[in-house]
Design an enzyme around this catalytic site. Sequence first.
Site: not given
Length: 376
Positions: A192, A228, A230, A317
């Site tokens: 991120h 991932d 996200h 995740d």
Amino acid sequence: MSICPPVDRYDRVFAGRRQDEGTAIPENRESHPMKTVYTRDHQLHRDQPELAGGKLLPGYELPARAEFIVERARAVGLGPVIEPAIHDLEPAKRVHASRYVDFLAEAWSMWVATGRTHAALPSFWRAPGMSTREPDSIDGKLGYFSFDAGCALVAGSWQAIRRSADTALSAAALVQAGERAAFALCRPPGHHAGTAFMGGYCYLNNAAIAAQAMRDGGARRVAVLDVDYHHGNGTQEIFYARPDVFVINLHGDPLTEYPFFLGHADERGVGAGEGFNINYPMPPGTNWSAWNDALEHACVRLASYNPDVVIVSLGVDTFEKDPISQFKLVTEDYPKIGRRIAALGLPTLFVMEGGYAVAEIGVNAVGVLTGFEDAA
């Protein structure tokens, strides 16, 4: 509706390239267990809060995440666990703004100089139309160099952040030296973090730093496959205008999922990078069948790009029990991911990202790696 983007400029440019063209990483690699690069220095970044759901809470990004993973790697005999070498900041500054890296290095000292010893957390952010001038105060700087309140800093954070980047660089060096694959057990994670901002528990973008190091080491083309839950907004932002690093993300739809402001299917790169960014946004409740369809399509696109190396931003995740995610993959699915990536037949660097169901994180993350090894 299909989640797979249509054929575009990327396919036209790279269709039919020879499989041996431009290979910078040796192909005569010996078969032996996958090395894990890991340092206990990650534990220096701990007890950090985050603002989530309107409340100040203990951070989900815990030291136990890395500990469960390394324990599982040792338990299954994945391979040697080695300490990363120490690197200077130049590789980080190849993908991040120099001023941003310097800010991370000095932020804690600036914070405690104001008389505060609790965790440093941003409270203010720029909105469109506001000045782009960097403030002098630490409170202003924290907002200037972040996009959320999930990146607190504590006394040991900078050392952990640096060593996380060292972990990625050291694992990348193993692959560059001829290893079939290596695992960078990075913590804090990185995908991120963008050119000049932190967010989502990420400070330096470990996968992007490794990708640039691969390019600087002679690889003509690098692919980043981010699995991932996200979207890896930082990785996308860093390489969005470049054709030499092909970025693919499989993730929750940003219309409903963090990080909200990047990750749509029509974000395909700009300028020279047009067509070299692909997003596969998927709705909450996505199960293995639908997720695997996206993975298969992504791997076909990745293979036709003919990269010298693939970097996997490994987030688990996507797991059905993850406390902050909405996909429905189960433990038995993770070795399948590793097997499909191994089928690409490419030198592969795994870089740890997210996964917050701590009790299962070791089994799931290492499941991807053992699946890769079994297939390879």
